[in-house]
Each structure stands twice: as C-alpha cells, then as structure tokens.
Design a protein around this motif. Structure first.
Motif, PDB file in Angstrom:
ATOM      1  N   GLY A  61     -28.839 -29.099 -57.573  1.00 15.96           N
ATOM      2  CA  GLY A  61     -28.066 -29.293 -58.799  1.00 15.96           C
ATOM      3  C   GLY A  61     -27.659 -30.753 -58.927  1.00 15.96           C
ATOM      4  N   GLY A  62     -27.259 -31.331 -57.813  1.00 19.86           N
ATOM      5  CA  GLY A  62     -26.860 -32.731 -57.803  1.00 19.86           C
ATOM      6  C   GLY A  62     -28.004 -33.634 -58.237  1.00 19.86           C
ATOM      7  N   SER A  63     -29.193 -33.369 -57.694  1.00 22.58           N
ATOM      8  CA  SER A  63     -30.290 -34.257 -58.058  1.00 22.58           C
ATOM      9  C   SER A  63     -30.712 -34.038 -59.511  1.00 22.58           C
ATOM     10  N   LEU A  64     -30.520 -32.800 -60.018  1.00 28.30           N
ATOM     11  CA  LEU A  64     -30.826 -32.558 -61.426  1.00 28.30           C
ATOM     12  C   LEU A  64     -29.842 -33.286 -62.337  1.00 28.30           C
ATOM     13  N   LEU A  78     -20.623 -34.666 -59.563  1.00 29.84           N
ATOM     14  CA  LEU A  78     -20.241 -33.386 -58.961  1.00 29.84           C
ATOM     15  C   LEU A  78     -20.156 -32.295 -60.021  1.00 29.84           C
ATOM     16  N   PHE A  79     -19.578 -32.663 -61.167  1.00 31.57           N
ATOM     17  CA  PHE A  79     -19.473 -31.690 -62.257  1.00 31.57           C
ATOM     18  C   PHE A  79     -20.872 -31.199 -62.638  1.00 31.57           C
ATOM     19  N   GLY A  80     -21.776 -32.160 -62.774  1.00 29.90           N
ATOM     20  CA  GLY A  80     -23.148 -31.814 -63.145  1.00 29.90           C
ATOM     21  C   GLY A  80     -23.838 -31.010 -62.048  1.00 29.90           C
ATOM     22  N   ALA A  81     -23.543 -31.344 -60.788  1.00 30.59           N
ATOM     23  CA  ALA A  81     -24.170 -30.624 -59.677  1.00 30.59           C
ATOM     24  C   ALA A  81     -23.803 -29.153 -59.755  1.00 30.59           C
ATOM     25  N   VAL A  82     -22.550 -28.883 -60.076  1.00 35.01           N
ATOM     26  CA  VAL A  82     -22.122 -27.488 -60.161  1.00 35.01           C
ATOM     27  C   VAL A  82     -22.773 -26.820 -61.376  1.00 35.01           C
ATOM     28  N   THR A  83     -22.745 -27.522 -62.508  1.00 37.06           N
ATOM     29  CA  THR A  83     -23.325 -26.940 -63.713  1.00 37.06           C
ATOM     30  C   THR A  83     -24.801 -26.608 -63.507  1.00 37.06           C
ATOM     31  N   ALA A  84     -25.522 -27.554 -62.912  1.00 33.31           N
ATOM     32  CA  ALA A  84     -26.954 -27.311 -62.706  1.00 33.31           C
ATOM     33  C   ALA A  84     -27.192 -26.407 -61.509  1.00 33.31           C
ATOM     34  N   GLY A  85     -26.220 -26.380 -60.597  1.00 32.23           N
ATOM     35  CA  GLY A  85     -26.423 -25.629 -59.369  1.00 32.23           C
ATOM     36  C   GLY A  85     -26.198 -24.136 -59.521  1.00 32.23           C
ATOM     37  N   VAL A  86     -25.288 -23.739 -60.416  1.00 30.17           N
ATOM     38  CA  VAL A  86     -24.967 -22.309 -60.526  1.00 30.17           C
ATOM     39  C   VAL A  86     -26.187 -21.454 -60.922  1.00 30.17           C
ATOM     40  N   ALA A 104     -14.479 -30.864 -61.176  1.00 28.51           N
ATOM     41  CA  ALA A 104     -15.842 -30.446 -60.842  1.00 28.51           C
ATOM     42  C   ALA A 104     -15.877 -29.031 -60.281  1.00 28.51           C
ATOM     43  N   PHE A 105     -14.901 -28.704 -59.435  1.00 24.92           N
ATOM     44  CA  PHE A 105     -14.971 -27.422 -58.743  1.00 24.92           C
ATOM     45  C   PHE A 105     -13.940 -26.395 -59.187  1.00 24.92           C
ATOM     46  N   PHE A 106     -12.755 -26.855 -59.617  1.00 29.84           N
ATOM     47  CA  PHE A 106     -11.658 -25.898 -59.756  1.00 29.84           C
ATOM     48  C   PHE A 106     -11.174 -25.705 -61.180  1.00 29.84           C
ATOM     49  N   ASP A 107     -11.942 -26.242 -62.135  1.00 31.21           N
ATOM     50  CA  ASP A 107     -11.573 -26.018 -63.523  1.00 31.21           C
ATOM     51  C   ASP A 107     -12.812 -25.552 -64.261  1.00 31.21           C
ATOM     52  N   ARG A 108     -13.341 -24.416 -63.825  1.00 24.08           N
ATOM     53  CA  ARG A 108     -14.634 -23.975 -64.329  1.00 24.08           C
ATOM     54  C   ARG A 108     -14.561 -22.577 -64.916  1.00 24.08           C
TER      55      ARG A 108
END
Lengths: 311, 358, 534
Positions: free
Chosen positions: A256-259, A14-22, A144-148
C-alpha cells in the motif's frame, strides 16, 4: 529532496498506505483462506472489480456506505459462487476458470460502468470516519491510522481473528487439512467439497469488500479496470505469507505504501513520472520473490481438484 | 484386452460419433457464449441481432473488414504460437502481454533509425531478432524462479507483465519519445519502410510469417525430440527427471521460446500496421488469446481457425463500438463466457464418456 | 460406548448381496459377509479381487449399487465416511491418511462439528483412554509428520476408534512395518479383539492371516469364494489352511511353487542362484555416500558397500529409510553431497542419467506410473523415453514414428505386454503390464548395473513370479550387478546373494543369504548393529 521527510509527506504517505493497503489486506486474507483449503483463486482480480462496481453503485443509489459494502461483498460472493460450482463441484481447471472470472469481471464492470455512469462520472461524498479518542490526535500516525472508516479497523481486527481461527478452531483445522491432504479430511468424515466451497465463498466476500473499499472510500468513484492488478498482488501476498495472516497485514501495508508513493511524492513536490512509480509495487513483488524464493510456501494439494478414491 | 476387436461397421459409427463430438465440443461453447452474450446485450437495451449482424458485416463480409481481420490475425497468431509452446510444456506463461509490448516498443524505437541506414530486409531481420531477444529476456526471471525454486510462474509472469507494460510507457515517454510530436510516442516508421503488402490488399506479409510460425510450432511439438521433451516436462516432470532430462534448462527454453514468439508478434504488429507506439497503448491481446488456445486444445491448425473467428469479432466489435455504442469491453465478456462454457462442455463430455463406459 | 452395542448373535456388521460396478469392472458381485464382535476377520485375495472396494463401501467412501448393509442388526445407509464413523466403524487405510503439519491431537479432533470449541484439553481423556486400550505411548502434541510410520499407524487406529469401538478395518496394515512393528500391531489387534471390537483385516499374505485371524474369507474376482469360520479354523493345521485357501484363490491345487511362496511368505531356496566370483575387484563400489533430502525425505548417511559382477544384492528395510535416495543416487537421478560411486573402476559420481545409461546403468523405479512412465503418452513413446533424440528413433532431432511404433510392436511381443495397441496411453494398462513395459525399456544383455526398486509392489501373483524369476536370472544381462530394493524380506531371500539392511539412511549391515538369515536381518532392522561382511 528535503521535502521528503516532512510531516506532510510522511502523513500523506502513511495515510495513502492504509488507503491502498486495506483492499490488498482484505483480498489477501481472502486468498489466503482459499489457498489454505487448496484452491488457487486466480479470479480474485475479477471478484474485486465486481465488488468495486457493486459497492460503488450500491453506495451511490442507497446513499449508504454500509449498504455499499454489503452489496459489494455480495457481488464478490456471487463471482466466487461461479468458481465454487465450476472448480470445487465440477473439478474444472482452477486456472482457466480463474482467468475467465478475471476477464469477465473486467469486461462486465466496464460495460456496466459505460452504460450507467460514463456520461456523469458521479462521485461519492467523503465517508464518515470513526476517530479513536486520544490516538487520533497524535501527529502523523493519528490521521493515518486512528481517524478512519470503521471498515479499516474491521479489516485489521479480521486479521487478528483469522490468526485465532486458523490456529484454534475446527474450521482452521479443516481448512489446513483440505489443502494439505484432502483425502485425510474426507476419511475423518468432513466434506472436502463443503470446506473448499465455503473457503472460496469467503474469498469472494473478502475480495468483494476489498473492491468496494477501493471504489467507495478509496476513490469515491468507479473506473473500469480500477484494481490495476491489486488482485494479483493479493495472491502474491498470500503466497509469501505462508499461511500467516499477520504477514498479509504487514505485506499489504508495505505494498500500500509503495502504491501511495505517487500521491505522497506529488504532495512533497517531487516530480517523477507516474509510470515509474506504478512499476514500484510490481518490481517489489518480483524482488521479494527473488529474495524469498525458497521461503514461499503453497499447500501440497493446491490447485488439484479432489476426487474421492483417486489418489 | 487384445480380444477387443470391433467389426468395421461399429468402428465406423464410433469414428463418426467422435468427429461429431469433436465438432460439438468446439461449437457448443462458441454458440453458448454468443447466446449468453446476446442476453447481456439485451439487458443493456441493445439488440443482439443488430450487434452480431453488424460485427459480421464489418469484420467478415466487407472487403476492407475482411482484410483488417486477416491483418489483425498476424500478432494474435504469433502470440498463440507462443502460448502453445508454453502450455504444452506445462507452463502458464501469463506474461505474454508485457513480453509483446516491450518487444513492440523496442522495435518501434529502433526501426525508423535502422531504416535510414539499412536495406529493409536487413531492418526486418534485425528487428525480429531484437524483438525475440527483448521478450525472451523479459521471461527469464519467471522461468528461472520456476526452474530453480519451483515458484508458481502464473504470478511471477503476470507481475513481469505489469512491470513490462509500465516500463514500456516509461520508455516511450522518456528515452524513445519523438520530440516532433505533442503526444508522447515513438518516431513513426515510414509507410514505405513497413512490411510489404500482399498483392493489392492491405494485408502485409507478417500474416504468412505468423501462419508458418504456428504450423512450425505444431510440427516441433509433435514430430521432434525437443517437442517430446517439452511435452514430458509439461505432462510429467518426475518422469522427465527419471528419463534424465534437464528440467531447468527445458523450462527456460520453453519460456524463452514462448516469450520470443509473443515478442515477434509485437514486432510484426509495429512493422506491419502501427508504425509507431503511443504512450498507454496496450492492446492486451495475450489474455484474450489464451481461451482460444484452450479451445483449440493446443492444436496449431485449430488455433488458426479460432484466431480468425476472434479477429473478425475484434474488428467488427471495434466498428460496433463507434457505431452502436457498445464498448469493445463486450469482447472481454464474450471471451470470459467462451472460457466458462469451454470448461462446462469439457466437463459434460467427460461425464458422458464415463457414463457410456460404465 | 453406545456405538459398540452388539447386535443379535454378536454380529457387528453384515453385508448381504453387495454389488458394486465400475466402468468395465464388476468389483463386488453379490458379496455376503458377517463380521462379529470379538473376532478378527481376515479378508484374503489377490490385487483386484475386490477387497479394497468392499472396505471402502463399509467405510462409507463408496456406495453399493445393490445389496444391503446391516450394522448392529439394523439396516443402514452409509453415504459418507461420517456415517460409518458415527456408527463406530473406523478404517485404517493402506496409505497414511493423517495431516503431517498438525499434531496428534489435532489430527484426532479432525471431524468434530466445526462450531464445537477446539480445545485439545477436552479430548485428552479419550486420547488417554485409547492409549491405555492400545497400550501405546504417544506425545499428544507431537507433529504427525515427525512420527515413525508405526506410530502414525497407531494414531490412525486411535482415530478409527475415536467415535466408538464397534469395528476396526485394517487395510494391508503390515506392509510398511518392521518385523517388530508387526508384532506390536498384532498385540494391539488382539487386545482390541478381546475388548469386543470386530476387526476386519485385509491382507494378501496368507501366513499373516493364519497367525492372526479367527475367521478367514477369500475373495476372487469380486466374489466370496470361500470362508473358514472360527470353528473349522481352530481345528486345522497351518498346512491345511494354506492348501485350502490356495485352492479357493485359484480354483486348483497345482499352483507353482513360486506363487505359493509369494503368498505364504516362505522363501524359495536361494541355492539355485549362480555363484558369485569375488576374486576380482568389485563392479560397483559405493564409498561414504551421503545425500541431502528435503523435508520428509530420508537422506543417505555415509553409505558404503561393494558388489561384484553377477551378484544380486538385496536392500532390505522399512519403506522410507533412504532406499529411494539410494536408487536415485545409483541411477544418476540425484546428486550426492559426499562420497563416490565407482562402476567398473570408473568414477561415475558426477554423471547424470544419460551418461550413466550409456555406461549400462538401468533403473526400474517403484513408482511405475508417476515416475517410470508418462501416463498420457502411448506405450510406444514410453518404450523409448530414455532414448529421446537418439538414433534410430530420431534422426537430426526429427521423430521417426514408424521406427518407434515398429520397435514397440517387437517389444510388446517379446515381453508379452497385454495392450490393445502400441498407441494406447500407458496409464490404461494394468500394473503388471506397465511393469513389463519398464522391463522392456530397461533390460538388455549389455546392462552393467540394474536397480530394481520394489519390483513386485502391487503386482498380481503371476507377474510377481515372472519378475522374481527374471531377477534370479541376473536380469537378463551378462554378469551385471543387480540391486534389489524391497520391503518384502521373502522376496530378497528368494532372489539375492547378499542382503543389506537400511535404517534411517544408514546401512546397518550386510548379511549373506543363507538359512537363518531372516533373524539376523530382523535384528538389524530394529536398529542393532552388526559388523558388515565385505
């Protein structure tokens, strides 16, 4: 494979999905604005790279992520300005210019990187995060979502804001008119040229920001060609979202998740060649295109330069 | 309108003007791109004259350089031939790189095996066929999506290209990997089994195949029913439908032909030069040939000239990267500039013409 | 309203010596005209007379090369549509300029300053005010794409008046309305005139101008060639007006009757048509034909009719009621979702264009440039477009350019196509000449079914007359079935044996062409059902 469902794996996925997704989200929203206004922006990959390089260099030299973002966004705007002049003002072929901007962005940033950082390969420090009280303490989703970084929250807020802009403002009406029937907008006394120019510049700003996020927060360093096709995925996202920002948000985090699968898999100790994982997002795009082929929608006037009097 | 008859002299003058403007609109973008590129070099503290001079010496004026440039033309020309088919049929096949690489990988894997059992002519024929089949089938999904659902082929072909490049790597690393080497790569084709050289040069006969292919494509587009049909689909799909043409079939044919030619380029490059493919090898010729095809206005003969120019730039640029520490990314910048100035020139020309008419 | 303040002598807009040049054309040559408040001013002229250029200058779409425009007594520069709108000058163009994916209110709000709050509530009062003025009832939240053409036009009039009621320009506003719609529009226009609006009404139909206008101006080749001001117009009979205007338009009075009919809208006698023998079996039989259309298209819904050899069969109806689908089904361009098409007792339902062409089907489309021809290709290529790959123009797939160009030269001669050469890209030709190329390609003595879709749309008077004559003579074929699809009723009255009426994809009825058929057809067009004569 039992490692797949652990907290560590899910958390890092999930952390990576957000990082790659933004970055995908930002540039996907940008592309959506252009497409709404009737400009097919193929140069988004180049704009992202310009943003990535400028954002990294900016953050590195000023020692400030915020300034890095600003400089990255500005670089995107400058690349977009080329497109505005050539495509909107001079009515040139949007695809040719778009490819040129992508190639130029790739070449120029690689060259700049070579002359400036190729010997030292500097890295940026870890960026500050802005934890949301309470929520950031939740298991898995918390980090993943709230400490970014604030930019992550800003990107999500921007999505919501765009929903409102598209639906409830004159800007939204004008954009839609410029893509659906530019002659009607012109007849209503609104400049199609101005509307489209501003749309393309916003695309530049957002994809520049997306690129800057990629290099500063995502990786902490700039590499030549580091976008790896993210700009093109953003175009697909915009295409499939049918003008709805929320769908871009959803799609961006899916991709982002798949990346981020690669890293998550490695964390979980599963060994799959990275090339197979790299195929995942593109295979997903093709799959989505095949499944939802009928539903993708592009404005009628997309890609056509507007000339007054030529119907 | 019939009374628009001009006397001979005015006609001649006009013809001369037209030739001049044709030469100008080709030369101007090239010169402008080189000049602005030079300024960029200057900004990085490199002397553009030294750079261009070195490129010219290494790519054109030395024997080995010239031969290398001509050899490099073979895959580029075949890709260009494929792009001419696609662009004239109104299709933006931007997936040529994936099509090229996949075909190349299959040929690289199979050629050494075939060469052990079959005479070389037969090996080449089979390899060409494999290349065409592999690349053409890789183009089927974008072609089908375009033909059946009107999905923009720019995106889908690009996605297939990315997918193809990754798939090529997977193939090299796992099924086609030569266990005898440490770096993942395919089995190497013996030099004796490669395409024969022309005379005592280092140029292989793939270049002849490539030149013939470009001219043949030009001929088919200009002088056959198929060519006219494809042009109609490209320039005016509604008219094509009105005239009873099968748009879907023609779209798929054009895409397959375009990809097939690009794949043939991959085969020629492997059989003539590379002999093997290492993992992560992706020359990305396709994206750089696109502006050349534009510059030549889809004309087969003009393409040959531009590809030669570009091959010199590439070969010279590769030497310069080693010697002058200007990375070959600079060629990308030049190509981008070329494209931008091409667009600008075209715009200026249209404006001038309108003003003259007015 | 501030914008509608009258200038001196009630003059709303005055043009003096307005000149506009385009490459190779002098579109407006020192045009001076005055438009007054409370007056309907008709601008008459053939295609290419400069009407459209003139209105786009008043609308701010184009700027004159010379001359001045005064609005409300003060000289102004109209450098964009916004300038004109601000002065209360609104335009309704010939083609609908609304965004189908937005609601009526959203369309009306288009053009407000972007920083203004986009609040549909705040514009409702103005919407209601204009609804009352026009006396129309529309749902402000309806999507424009779902409105009828007449309703869309009402929205356009509202938008034109949105910022003020000084002047309203209507460009060929009746071309896509039903007879009833025309009546409604006339009522709206009169009401606006009585309200003090200066109405500028562009038309090529003389009768319309006579019925509606207080002041008629005639344009020809970019010049104003004559005017009939209110005082004179009031004292003249219809006949006198028509005679005088025709003299202005053509500079002579001995114009052939066909052209006059095209202008005035009175049908020639249809008695001159060759009688049809209906004793045998029909040559063309449609049975229960339906199609499926995409969004915005009108599909066919259980259409059946029979046509006999040598018969000219008209299809009337407001544009966009399924005519296009009918033409495409007949030509083989569009598959049916149900029903059968029989041609000379042979089932051709499943045949595509090439097979039908081999069976003698010919289709002259209404979209001459977008569909009928390939604009960037030469006249020669366009003449053999439907023969691609066939001998004698191709041998084994190889193009024989010599044969193709030779064929073109013969056809250019035979059909009197005005073109610099056979190599000229067809898009450079005038509408009438493109139509001739289409006719040359499609017509032949062995044709069995010829479909004309809006055969005279956008043509000048001479070409119109030629085209109608050709249709009357059975399209140059022996005993072929001729289908004429048209929105101009007088055209059908002039050329057809029987006329069918299409409405929302259905065939409402078929009327024998005789005296008084107009009334019956008008009735059918408004949705009434009359049992079909077979």
């Amino acid at each position: 494979m039992e490692g797949l469902l652990t907290e560590v794996f899910l958390g890092s996925l999930l952390f990576g999905a957000v990082t790659a997704g933004v970055p995908l989200l930002l540039s996907g929203l940008g592309e959506q604005i252009s497409e709404k206004a009737g400009v097919l922006n193929i140069g988004i990959e180049g704009m992202m790279l310009m943003g990535a390089y400028a954002g990294f260099a900016g953050a590195y030299y000023t020692d400030s992520f915020t300034l890095g973002f600003l400089i990255g966004g500005l670089a995107g705007v400058m690349a977009a300005a080329v497109m505005v002049v050539l495509c909107v003002l001079l009515s040139m072929n949007q695809i040719v210019v778009g490819i040129a901007i992508t190639l130029g962005g790739e070449g120029l940033t690689a060259l700049l990187h070579h002359f400036q950082f190729s010997r030292s390969y500097p890295r940026l420090g870890r960026p500050e995060t802005l934890p949301v009280p309470w929520l950031s303490d939740l298991p898995i989703v918390g980090s993943a979502f709230f400490d970014r970084n604030p930019l992550v929250y800003a990107a999500v807020l921007l999505t919501v804001a765009l929903v409102w802009v598209f639906k409830r403002t004159h800007v939204g009406l004008n954009l839609q008119a410029a893509g659906d029937k530019p002659a009607a907008l012109d007849a209503a006394g609104v400049s199609v040229t101005l509307t489209r120019s501003l749309a393309v510049l916003s695309t530049g700003l957002l994809s520049g920001l997306g690129g800057a996020y990629l290099s500063t927060i995502g990786g902490g360093l700039f590499l030549p060609f580091m976008t790896g096709g993210a700009g093109f995925i953003a175009i697909v996202l915009a295409m499939l979202a049918r003008g709805k920002p929320m769908w871009v948000l959803f799609g961006a985090f899916m991709f982002g998740g798949s990346l981020s699968m690669t890293t998550a898999m490695q964390v979980a100790g599963v060994n799959i060649p990275t090339d197979v994982i790299q195929m995942l997002p593109f295979a997903m795009v093709i799959l989505v295109l095949i499944i939802f082929a009928r539903n993708s929608y592009l404005p009628p006037a997309l890609g056509n330069p507007y000339h007054r009097g030529a119907r | 309108m019939r009374d628009v008859v001009k006397d001979g002299k005015a006609m001649e003058a006009q013809k001369a003007m037209e030739t001049l403007s044709r030469v100008l609109r080709i030369l101007l973008p090239v010169v402008l791109a080189l000049v602005v590129g030079g300024l960029i070099l200057l900004a990085f503290g490199k002397d553009p004259l030294t750079y261009y001079g070195y490129v010219l010496r290494r790519g054109l004026l030395s024997d080995t350089g010239l031969q290398a440039s001509i050899t490099r033309m073979a895959p580029l020309l075949l890709i260009a031939a494929g792009l001419i088919v696609a662009f004239r049929s109104g299709l933006w096949n931007l997936g040529v790189d994936g099509q090229f690489l996949l075909a190349a990988v299959f040929v690289a894997a199979l050629a050494p095996i075939l060469a052990r059992h079959l005479p070389s002519t037969l090996v080449f024929l089979i390899c060409f066929l494999i290349a065409i089949v592999v690349s053409a089938s890789w183009s089927f999904i974008p072609a089908y999506l375009k033909a059946r659902h009107g999905i923009n082929e720019i995106i889908s072909s690009l996605m297939m290209s990315f997918l193809g490049v990754s798939l090529a790597n997977v193939l090299i690393k796992i099924p086609f990997n030569d266990p005898a080497t440490t770096v993942p790569q395919t089995e190497t084709l013996d030099v004796a089994d490669r395409l024969a050289r022309l005379g005592d040069t280092t140029v292989h006969w793939g270049i002849i195949l490539a030149v013939v292919a470009v001219i043949a494509v030009h001929y088919v587009m200009e002088h056959t029913a198929l060519g006219l049909r494809l042009q109609l689909v490209g320039s005016n799909p509604r008219t094509a439908k009105h005239a009873g043409l099968d748009l879907r079939l023609l779209t798929i044919i054009a895409f397959a032909a375009s990809a097939g030619l690009a794949g043939l380029g991959g085969a020629v490059d492997v059989l003539g030069v590379q002999g093997t493919i290492r993992a992560d090898w992706n020359p990305a010729y396709g994206i750089m040939v696109i502006p050349l095809v534009f510059l030549a206005r889809y004309n087969g003969y003009a393409v040959i000239g531009f590809v030669f120019f570009f091959a010199v730039l590439m070969i010279g640029g590769e030497s310069a990267a080693r010697r002058l520490a200007v990375p070959h990314y600079f060629v990308l910048v030049l190509v981008a500039l070329l494209m931008l100035f091409l667009a600008v020139t075209e715009f200026l020309e249209q404006n001038l013409r309108q003003r003259k008419a007015g | 309203m501030d914008a509608s303040t009258a200038g001196p002598n009630g003059i709303a807009i005055s043009l003096s010596d307005v000149t506009k040049r385009f490459p190779g054309v002098l579109a407006n040559d020192r045009v001076s005209l005055t438009f007054r408040h409370g007056e309907i001013h008709a601008l008459l002229g053939e295609n290419g007379a400069g009407k459209s250029t003139l209105i786009s200058i008043i609308a701010g779409m184009q700027q004159p090369d010379e001359g001045t425009i005064a609005v409300g007594g003060a000289t102004v520069r109209l450098s964009s549509p916004r300038d004109a709108l601000k002065l209360g000058i609104g335009t309704v163009y010939q083609h609908v300029l609304l965004i189908p994916s937005l609601t009526i209110l959203e369309n009306l709000m288009l053009g407000s300053p972007w920083w203004r709050r986009c609040d549909p509530e705040s514009v409702l009062p103005r919407f209601r005010e204009l609804s009352k003025l026009l006396s129309v009832q529309l749902d402000p939240d309806a999507l424009v794409g779902r409105l009828s053409l007449g309703e869309q036009q009402q929205v356009e009039i509202m938008r034109a008046l949105w910022h003020g009621e000084r002047a309203l320009i209507l460009d060929e506003p009746t071309s896509m309305l039903t007879p009833d719609g025309v009546k409604e529009l006339s009522a709206v226009v009169r009401r606006l005139r009585d309200h003090g609006v200066a109405v500028i009404f562009i038309t090529h139909k003389l009768r319309e101008a006579y019925e509606l206008a207080d002041h008629i101006s005639v344009l020809r080749l970019g010049h104003v060639v004559g005017e009939l001001p209110k005082e004179r117009l009031g004292k003249m009979t219809e006949k006198q007006v028509i005679d005088e205007v025709i003299t202005m338009m053509f500079g002579r009075n001995d114009l052939s009757k066909g052209a006059e009919a095209a202008l005035v809208g009175t049908a020639l006698d249809h008695d001159g048509l060759k009688p049809v023998d209906r004793s045998g079996s029909p040559a063309l039989a449609l049975h229960d034909v339906s199609t499926t259309g995409q969004f915005g298209e009108c599909a066919l819904n259980h259409v059946s009719f029979d046509v006999w050899p040598g018969e000219i069969f008209g299809v009337a109806g407001v544009d966009g009621n399924g005519q296009k689908h009918l033409a495409e089904v007949l030509s083989g361009q569009r598959p049916v979702s149900g029903g059968t098409v029989m041609l000379n007792q042979k089932d051709v339902t499943r045949m595509g264009v090439p097979a039908r062409r081999a069976h003698g089907v010919r289709y002259i489309t209404d979209e001459r440039l977008d569909e009928g021809t390939a604009g960037t290709h030469s006249v020669s290529v366009n003449l053999v477009l439907k023969e691609t790959g066939k001998p004698p123009f191709w041998r084994n797939g190889i193009t024989r350019w010599g044969v193709i160009h030779g064929h073109a030269r013969t056809q250019i001669e035979a059909y009197d196509v005005r073109t610099p050469s056979e190599h000229t890209p067809i898009a450079k030709l005038s509408g009438g000449n493109i139509q001739k190329v289409l006719l040359a390609r499609e017509l032949s003595p062995d044709a069995k079914l010829v479909i004309f879709n809006k055969p005279t749309y956008g043509l000048d008077i001479q070409s119109t007359k030629l085209a109608r004559d050709r249709i009357r003579r059975g399209a140059g074929a022996d005993n072929a079935v001729v289908i004429v699809i048209s929105t101009e009723l007088d055209e059908l009255m002039e050329t057809c044996h029987r006329i069918a009426v299409m409405d929302r994809g259905e065939l409402r009825g078929i009327v024998d062409n005789r005296k008084g058929a107009e009334t019956e057809i008008g009735l059918l067009m408004t949705g009434a059902r009359v049992p079909a004569h077979a």
